[in-house]
Enzyme design. Structure first.
Site, PDB file in Angstrom:
ATOM      1  N   HIS A 147      41.524  38.094  40.121  1.00 35.84           N
ATOM      2  CA  HIS A 147      40.256  37.209  40.501  1.00 35.84           C
ATOM      3  C   HIS A 147      40.196  36.967  42.219  1.00 35.84           C
ATOM      4  CE1 HIS A 147      38.425  35.797  36.913  1.00 35.84           C
ATOM      5  NE2 HIS A 147      39.523  35.529  36.363  1.00 35.84           N
ATOM      6  N   ASP A 204      35.571  36.774  34.328  1.00 40.45           N
ATOM      7  CA  ASP A 204      35.574  36.066  32.877  1.00 40.45           C
ATOM      8  C   ASP A 204      34.201  35.827  32.489  1.00 40.45           C
ATOM      9  OD1 ASP A 204      38.237  35.636  33.511  1.00 40.45           O
ATOM     10  OD2 ASP A 204      38.069  33.376  34.039  1.00 40.45           O
ATOM     11  N   ARG A 252      37.939  34.565  42.905  1.00 36.29           N
ATOM     12  CA  ARG A 252      38.521  33.140  43.184  1.00 36.29           C
ATOM     13  C   ARG A 252      39.350  32.987  44.350  1.00 36.29           C
ATOM     14  NH1 ARG A 252      41.912  32.539  37.983  1.00 36.29           N
ATOM     15  NH2 ARG A 252      40.091  32.434  37.180  1.00 36.29           N
ATOM     16  N   HIS A 276      38.520  37.928  29.851  1.00 34.58           N
ATOM     17  CA  HIS A 276      38.971  38.097  31.140  1.00 34.58           C
ATOM     18  C   HIS A 276      39.026  39.837  31.049  1.00 34.58           C
ATOM     19  CE1 HIS A 276      41.822  37.725  34.847  1.00 34.58           C
ATOM     20  NE2 HIS A 276      42.016  39.441  34.540  1.00 34.58           N
ATOM     21  N   GLU A 331      43.532  36.923  26.988  1.00 32.86           N
ATOM     22  CA  GLU A 331      42.207  36.306  27.049  1.00 32.86           C
ATOM     23  C   GLU A 331      41.077  37.384  26.819  1.00 32.86           C
ATOM     24  OE1 GLU A 331      43.345  33.266  30.772  1.00 32.86           O
ATOM     25  OE2 GLU A 331      42.421  35.158  31.219  1.00 32.86           O
TER      26      GLU A 331
END
Length: 322
Positions: free
Chosen positions: A232, A239, A203, A300, A297
């Site tokens: 990320h 994810d 990301r 993740h 999460e």
């Protein structure tokens, strides 16, 4: 209700062999699974081994025994009644809430105010300075390493908690060792009838900045602080979920992807037995080959060497052209 039991039940219903009353009660119980009451301390109704259980309001994974008509005796004492959009716990009404959807709605409203300005500010922001030696980034397209891995990159479209496209294309990039480990995991899962479905991998830092800026302070546990950089951003976090090899469809988990609620926690007690079992299958497979789950999460996972890589700022367009 396990997948096998559910399939058998649906087959009986289709053949006209399942009692309508039993089906109606089953639907009511399935609809009751979820969270109620106060967002800060939710009351959870969940299924375990074919029976409803409750957690919260002084109870801990406590079984409910059906009395009929939506009424249940609580093991150890007390009563719970299923109502439309609520439960009545020992006389106290607790309203049903989809806390994750409520947070998402607030974020999308804020983003819609001026998405172009938010993106402009993110691209103008400066990533944090880093010290110490870092490995050279070697981001690779995961699907070139293992073609059977599927993609559903939510940030390449508007089906995400921000409600706007954030990537220029649908792709999943990871540092080569992490991508190779993911390939091994995908192949190992085939023996259990599953494959990997990726929602996000590398990301750009500017997107992390946008997430942080748009997310309410009380929900920022679910997004990375851009002053620290995200795993990320380093190309060492992914994810993902499982898909069924037989149907090609994603499996059900205890929460939706990117759900901003306690249902997303890796050890959340709620949902159904089958959902929790699949969550455990994913976690065990990932942790067996160098990944660690993020506690808040279930989807993740961080690769073990993430600290050794620099924060990345390249957009997907820049990565595609080298």
């Amino acid at each position: 209700m396990t997948d096998l039991v559910r399939r058998s039940f649906l087959a009986l219903t289709a053949a006209g062999l399942a009692a309508p009353a039993a089906f109606a009660q089953s639907r009511a119980e399935q609809a009751a699974i979820g969270q109620y009451g106060d967002k800060a301390a939710p009351f959870t109704v969940f299924e375990q081994d074919g029976a409803l259980h409750i957690d919260g309001e002084g109870f801990k994974a406590t079984r409910l025994n059906a009395l009929g008509g939506g009424r249940y005796a609580i093991a150890g004492g007390g009563e719970l009644i299923l109502e439309t959009g609520a439960v009545r716990l020992n006389g106290k009404v607790l309203a049903f809430h989809d806390f994750g959807a409520e947070v998402e709605a607030a974020i999308r409203k804020a983003v819609r105010a001026d998405p172009a300005l938010l993106r402009q500010r993110a691209l103008a922001a400066t990533p944090p300075a880093e010290t110490g030696d870092k490995l050279a980034s070697d981001l690779v397209d995961v699907t070139t390493i293992t073609p059977g891995i599927k993609l559903d990159i939510r940030y390449a479209g508007a089906n995400n908690f921000m409600g706007i496209p954030l990537y220029e294309k649908s792709a999943a990039y990871l540092q080569r060792p992490a991508a190779e480990a993911l390939g091994r995991i995908h192949r190992a899962l085939a023996a259990k009838g599953y494959g990997l479905l990726i929602h996000d991998a590398y990301r750009p830092w500017s997107v992390t900045w946008m997430f942080w800026e748009a997310t309410p302070t009380e929900a920022r546990i679910f997004v990375a602080d851009p002053t620290q950089g995200s795993r990320h951003n380093r190309g060492c976090a992914v994810d993902l979920t499982l898909y069924d090899l037989e149907t090609g469809q994603p499996v059900e988990m205890p929460s939706r992807y990117d759900e901003f609620s306690t249902r997303a926690y890796a050890d959340f007690v709620g949902g159904t037995t089958a959902q929790r079992e699949r969550r455990a299958v994913l976690r065990q497979a990932m942790e067996a080959d160098g990944f660690t789950v993020y506690a808040e999460e279930w989807w993740h996972f961080d690769y073990r060497d993430y600290r050794r890589y620099p924060i990345g700022t390249k957009t997907f367009t820049e990565l595609a052209v080298g």
